[in-house]
Design an enzyme around this catalytic site. Structure first.
Site, mmCIF file in Angstrom:
data_model
loop_
_atom_site.group_PDB
_atom_site.id
_atom_site.type_symbol
_atom_site.label_atom_id
_atom_site.label_comp_id
_atom_site.label_asym_id
_atom_site.label_seq_id
_atom_site.Cartn_x
_atom_site.Cartn_y
_atom_site.Cartn_z
ATOM 1 N N LYS A 41 0.834 -1.212 0.000
ATOM 2 C CA LYS A 41 0.000 0.000 0.000
ATOM 3 C C LYS A 41 0.863 1.254 0.000
ATOM 4 C CE LYS A 41 -2.157 -0.784 3.945
ATOM 5 N NZ LYS A 41 -1.534 -2.053 4.392
ATOM 6 N N ARG A 84 -9.326 0.900 8.847
ATOM 7 C CA ARG A 84 -8.921 -0.457 9.201
ATOM 8 C C ARG A 84 -10.014 -1.201 9.955
ATOM 9 N NH1 ARG A 84 -3.004 0.618 9.191
ATOM 10 N NH2 ARG A 84 -1.869 -1.328 9.450
ATOM 11 N N ARG A 95 11.666 -6.574 5.132
ATOM 12 C CA ARG A 95 11.584 -5.122 4.931
ATOM 13 C C ARG A 95 12.451 -4.396 5.965
ATOM 14 N NH1 ARG A 95 5.725 -2.248 5.222
ATOM 15 N NH2 ARG A 95 5.742 -2.777 7.426
ATOM 16 N N ARG A 137 11.723 -2.554 11.381
ATOM 17 C CA ARG A 137 10.678 -1.837 12.122
ATOM 18 C C ARG A 137 10.289 -2.694 13.314
ATOM 19 N NH1 ARG A 137 5.471 0.197 8.705
ATOM 20 N NH2 ARG A 137 4.245 -0.875 10.276
ATOM 21 N N ARG A 185 -0.326 -8.943 13.686
ATOM 22 C CA ARG A 185 -0.901 -7.931 12.781
ATOM 23 C C ARG A 185 -1.761 -8.599 11.708
ATOM 24 N NH1 ARG A 185 4.264 -5.109 10.813
ATOM 25 N NH2 ARG A 185 2.932 -3.710 9.616
HETATM 26 P P1 AMP Z 1 1.030 0.639 9.262
HETATM 27 O O1 AMP Z 1 2.261 1.438 9.057
HETATM 28 O O2 AMP Z 1 -0.121 1.086 8.390
HETATM 29 O O3 AMP Z 1 1.260 -0.856 9.150
HETATM 30 O O4 AMP Z 1 0.542 0.914 10.759
HETATM 31 C C1 AMP Z 1 1.359 0.588 11.861
HETATM 32 C C2 AMP Z 1 0.517 0.471 13.122
HETATM 33 O O5 AMP Z 1 -0.116 1.733 13.408
HETATM 34 C C3 AMP Z 1 -0.617 -0.527 13.054
HETATM 35 O O6 AMP Z 1 -0.203 -1.852 13.325
HETATM 36 C C4 AMP Z 1 -1.540 0.019 14.148
HETATM 37 O O7 AMP Z 1 -1.053 -0.277 15.433
HETATM 38 C C5 AMP Z 1 -1.425 1.531 13.946
HETATM 39 N N1 AMP Z 1 -2.419 2.032 12.959
HETATM 40 C C6 AMP Z 1 -2.169 2.566 11.737
HETATM 41 N N2 AMP Z 1 -3.296 2.903 11.113
HETATM 42 C C7 AMP Z 1 -4.310 2.574 11.954
HETATM 43 C C8 AMP Z 1 -5.730 2.653 11.869
HETATM 44 N N3 AMP Z 1 -6.353 3.135 10.781
HETATM 45 N N4 AMP Z 1 -6.449 2.216 12.940
HETATM 46 C C9 AMP Z 1 -5.850 1.745 14.042
HETATM 47 N N5 AMP Z 1 -4.517 1.606 14.180
HETATM 48 C C10 AMP Z 1 -3.741 2.025 13.149
#
Ligand code: AMP
Length: 225
Positions: free
Chosen positions: A15, A90, A127, A158, A169
């Site tokens: 994404k 999400r 990654r 990360r 996740r």
């Molecule tokens: P990402 O970089 O999109 O994988 O997001 C990393 C982490 O941020 C996720 O595993 C969640 O803990 C939090 N996070 C990001 N976007 C959301 C969302 N829309 N709703 C809830 N938690 C989020």
């Protein structure tokens, strides 16, 4: 017509990569809720402190908090020609809130990237990201550098890309985010794309999907008008 886009899919589906390419080609901002939260963590704010504990476990921060962040972000002038949401919504509650925020505006386009779990685990564990500027070095880029090509800081794993957190996740995705496909799939603005291909091939498929969605929307508007 503004391009109001959701890039949808599991962690590691690409994404962020695709949203960033679209940001370059279309000149509209990529809005990554994960990046916004990581910036807060980096800045050591209260939001960052709360978010870090949740993110490190692979869970989701509360709908209320994240919807508040998006509501504010979508008030800015730079989204007039559209935006690319990356990592939001999400949950179904977040998707309902987004529809409400966008009421009366241009339609929401949803692109789903489909990638099997086995590839996701591999992609996420290989990654690497820059600890300073957040640049991402994906598995398709070959061996990641130890120093960021962008800013010269260290490139690291990360904290939530560790194997146990990745599995959590993916579980959270299945449970809370996957139901959004049923929420969106009957819309004429929804397209699902095979994300298990090279970034260039996925990008070409996204451009074709966007062209077809925009053609359908224009046709509907003509027939209504
Ligand atoms: P990402 O970089 O999109 O994988 O997001 C990393 C982490 O941020 C996720 O595993 C969640 O803990 C939090 N996070 C990001 N976007 C959301 C969302 N829309 N709703 C809830 N938690 C989020």
């Amino acid at each position: 017509m503004a391009l109001n886009l959701v890039m949808f899919g599991p962690p590691g589906a690409g994404k962020g990569t695709q949203a960033s390419r679209l940001e370059q080609s279309r000149g509209i901002p990529q809005i990554s809720t994960g990046d916004i939260l990581r910036e807060a963590v980096h800045a050591g704010s209260e939001l960052g402190r709360q978010a870090k504990m949740i993110m490190d476990k692979g869970e989701l921060v509360s709908d209320e908090l994240i919807v508040g962040i998006i509501r504010e972000r979508l008030r800015r002038d730079d989204v007039e020609q559209g935006f690319i949401l990356d990592g939001f919504p999400r949950t179904v509650a977040q998707a309902v809130a987004l529809d409400e925020i966008l009421t009366g505006g241009d339609p929401l386009v949803i692109i789903e990237l489909n990638v099997p779990d086995s590839s996701l685990v591999l992609r996420l564990s290989s990654r690497r990201v820059c600890g300073q500027c957040g640049a991402t070095y994906g598995s398709s880029d070959g061996e990641p550098p130890s120093i960021c090509a962008n800013c010269g800081a260290d490139v690291v794993l990360r904290s939530d890309d560790q194997k146990e957190v990745v599995l959590e996740r993916l579980r959270v995705y299945q449970e809370q985010t996957q139901p959004l496909v049923a929420f969106y799939q009957d819309r004429v603005t929804f397209r699902s794309i095979d994300g298990n291909q090279s970034p260039d091939t996925v990008q070409t498929a996204i451009v074709a999907a966007l062209d077809s969605v925009l053609a359908v929307v224009r046709e509907e508007r003509l027939s209504v008008g």
